[in-house]
Design a protein around this motif. Structure first.
Motif, PDB file in Angstrom:
ATOM      1  N   VAL A  62       0.875  -1.171   0.000  1.00 60.00           N
ATOM      2  CA  VAL A  62       0.000   0.000   0.000  1.00 60.00           C
ATOM      3  C   VAL A  62       0.912   1.221   0.000  1.00 60.00           C
ATOM      4  CG1 VAL A  62      -1.924   1.189   1.135  1.00 60.00           C
ATOM      5  CG2 VAL A  62      -1.699  -1.300   1.338  1.00 60.00           C
ATOM      6  N   PHE A  63       1.358   1.611  -1.204  1.00 64.22           N
ATOM      7  CA  PHE A  63       2.356   2.687  -1.338  1.00 64.22           C
ATOM      8  C   PHE A  63       3.579   2.356  -0.475  1.00 64.22           C
ATOM      9  CE2 PHE A  63      -1.866   4.652  -1.857  1.00 64.22           C
ATOM     10  CZ  PHE A  63      -1.760   5.033  -3.191  1.00 64.22           C
TER      11      PHE A  63
ATOM     12  N   THR B 277     -14.192  -5.856  12.437  1.00 66.57           N
ATOM     13  CA  THR B 277     -12.878  -5.430  12.925  1.00 66.57           C
ATOM     14  C   THR B 277     -11.813  -6.361  12.375  1.00 66.57           C
ATOM     15  OG1 THR B 277     -13.866  -4.636  14.994  1.00 66.57           O
ATOM     16  CG2 THR B 277     -11.476  -4.983  14.979  1.00 66.57           C
ATOM     17  N   VAL B 278     -10.679  -5.769  12.015  1.00 67.08           N
ATOM     18  CA  VAL B 278      -9.496  -6.561  11.664  1.00 67.08           C
ATOM     19  C   VAL B 278      -8.508  -6.402  12.815  1.00 67.08           C
ATOM     20  CG1 VAL B 278      -7.594  -6.914  10.053  1.00 67.08           C
ATOM     21  CG2 VAL B 278      -9.847  -6.236   9.188  1.00 67.08           C
TER      22      VAL B 278
ATOM     23  N   HIS C 289      -0.451  -0.394  10.781  1.00 68.91           N
ATOM     24  CA  HIS C 289      -1.856  -0.152  11.138  1.00 68.91           C
ATOM     25  C   HIS C 289      -2.522   0.800  10.136  1.00 68.91           C
ATOM     26  CE1 HIS C 289      -5.179   0.522  14.115  1.00 68.91           C
ATOM     27  NE2 HIS C 289      -5.211   1.707  13.518  1.00 68.91           N
ATOM     28  N   ARG C 290      -1.853   1.892   9.839  1.00 70.83           N
ATOM     29  CA  ARG C 290      -2.419   2.887   8.929  1.00 70.83           C
ATOM     30  C   ARG C 290      -2.543   2.339   7.503  1.00 70.83           C
ATOM     31  NH1 ARG C 290      -2.580   8.053  11.118  1.00 70.83           N
ATOM     32  NH2 ARG C 290      -1.554   8.237  13.161  1.00 70.83           N
ATOM     33  N   LYS C 291      -1.572   1.587   7.077  1.00 69.60           N
ATOM     34  CA  LYS C 291      -1.643   1.000   5.732  1.00 69.60           C
ATOM     35  C   LYS C 291      -2.794  -0.003   5.632  1.00 69.60           C
ATOM     36  CE  LYS C 291       3.131   1.620   4.228  1.00 69.60           C
ATOM     37  NZ  LYS C 291       2.780   2.392   3.009  1.00 69.60           N
ATOM     38  N   LEU C 292      -3.021  -0.743   6.707  1.00 72.00           N
ATOM     39  CA  LEU C 292      -4.140  -1.678   6.722  1.00 72.00           C
ATOM     40  C   LEU C 292      -5.465  -0.930   6.672  1.00 72.00           C
ATOM     41  CD1 LEU C 292      -4.938  -4.644   6.873  1.00 72.00           C
ATOM     42  CD2 LEU C 292      -4.749  -4.520   9.372  1.00 72.00           C
ATOM     43  N   GLU C 293      -5.560   0.172   7.385  1.00 69.74           N
ATOM     44  CA  GLU C 293      -6.765   1.004   7.316  1.00 69.74           C
ATOM     45  C   GLU C 293      -6.989   1.512   5.895  1.00 69.74           C
ATOM     46  OE1 GLU C 293      -7.434   3.047  11.674  1.00 69.74           O
ATOM     47  OE2 GLU C 293      -5.962   3.985  10.340  1.00 69.74           O
TER      48      GLU C 293
ATOM     49  N   LYS D 145     -13.051  -1.483  11.433  1.00 69.45           N
ATOM     50  CA  LYS D 145     -12.014  -0.898  12.279  1.00 69.45           C
ATOM     51  C   LYS D 145     -10.772  -1.785  12.240  1.00 69.45           C
ATOM     52  CE  LYS D 145     -14.537  -1.180  15.905  1.00 69.45           C
ATOM     53  NZ  LYS D 145     -14.974  -1.144  17.331  1.00 69.45           N
ATOM     54  N   VAL D 146      -9.644  -1.204  12.657  1.00 71.05           N
ATOM     55  CA  VAL D 146      -8.402  -1.968  12.783  1.00 71.05           C
ATOM     56  C   VAL D 146      -7.908  -1.829  14.216  1.00 71.05           C
ATOM     57  CG1 VAL D 146      -6.002  -2.210  12.046  1.00 71.05           C
ATOM     58  CG2 VAL D 146      -7.774  -1.640  10.363  1.00 71.05           C
TER      59      VAL D 146
END
Length: 297
Positions: free
Chosen positions: A65-66, A80-81, A119-123, A134-135
């Motif tokens: 993811v970038f 939720t993940v 966490h942010r990339k998964l979001e 949610k993550v």
């Protein structure tokens, strides 16, 4: 529902096979040591959650993811993940300005910032695929021998004595069709890590023979019967499995073709039996004394 489990890259598969047969270069030795320590920690946790068949589980995922981010364990349920990053540190550490510092002075920097990045990339990934989920991300220290000084508390950090609560919570979760759909999308977008460095050690210098899974010794098997091989420690394997493993080993270590004689010396099995297996599992190149074989993968 276990959608993916950890698979060794070729690099680590090769090092695990070579390890103990020859002295590894420092970079390979350290890489393998770190990999096995990490794998042991992940496997210990996997043993705790391996039977949760009602829960979508993913073991070892990498997303791009970038820029890539790696996830040890993902669980999908209740919109939720849950992301759990496993650490298998042992011994006494001190917590200083976000860093984990061992007694020997080794500094593990930025564990929380790395967790936040993943966490942010998964979001981002979840939002891109239009799931309103949610993550929740945590670092789990799975080794009971890990001790931490100077730690003032952080909900994202979980220790061994809290692992039972984590496992109990995961056991209570039940995934639905939407959770499964998202889990499958995650797995479909997994990207393999690339390891450019695979240094092939000289076959001639390696210790030869099939490794016994019980005593870890090489080349200590003998023919117990027509269909069975036995190690001197007493461990038995089927002769078919033994010969196929030997062919795979020699092919891997030679990084190319090999002769019947090499497999014969590696296994101690008679030539007549080996020829039957070589015809079935290998491609023959040349004839008579110059014949070589290539394993059909």
């Amino acid at each position: 529902m276990l959608l993916k489990r950890h698979q060794r890259s070729f690099y680590y598969h090769y090092l695990c096979k070579v390890n103990g047969r020859i002295v590894l270069e420092d970079i390979d030795y350290q890489n393998l040591k770190n990999y096995l320590r990490g794998f042991d920690g992940e496997y210990a946790f996997f043993e705790c959650i391996k039977d949760f068949d009602d829960l979508v589980r993913i073991w070892d995922l990498t997303l791009d993811v970038f820029g890539t981010a790696q996830y040890d364990f993902l669980f999908v349920a209740n919109e939720t993940v849950i992301h759990i990053d496993i650490k298998n540190y042992s011994g006494l550490y001190r917590f200083d300005n976000g860093n984990f510092i061992s007694q020997k002075g080794y500094v593990h920097q930025g564990l929380l910032s790395q967790l936040d990045r993943a966490h942010r990339k998964l979001e981002q990934f979840i939002a891109h695929h239009k799931f309103d989920y949610k993550v929740s991300s945590r670092i789990l220290f799975v080794n009971p021998e890990f001790k931490l000084q100077g730690y003032n508390g952080n909900e994202q950090i979980v220790f061994f004595n809290q692992m039972k609560d984590v496992v109990s919570y995961l056991k209570s979760l039940v995934s639905n069709e939407a959770d499964l759909k998202l889990g499958l999308i995650l797995v479909d977008n997994h990207v393999e890590k690339e390891y450019n460095r695979v240094f092939y050690y000289k076959y001639e210098l390696m210790e030869k023979g099939v490794r016994c899974v019980q005593c870890d010794m090489f080349g200590m098997f003998f023919e117990k019967s027509q269909r069975t091989m036995q190690c001197i420690c007493g461990h038995e394997v089927k002769k078919k499995e033994y010969i196929i493993e030997a062919i795979e080993d020699v092919s891997l270590f030679k990084n190319g073709s090999f002769t019947r004689k090499e497999v014969e010396r590696y296994t101690g099995v008679n030539a007549t039996t080996l020829k039957r297996y070589l015809r079935k599992y290998c491609e023959k190149v040349g004839s008579y004394k110059d014949a070589h074989y290539r394993y059909k993968k």
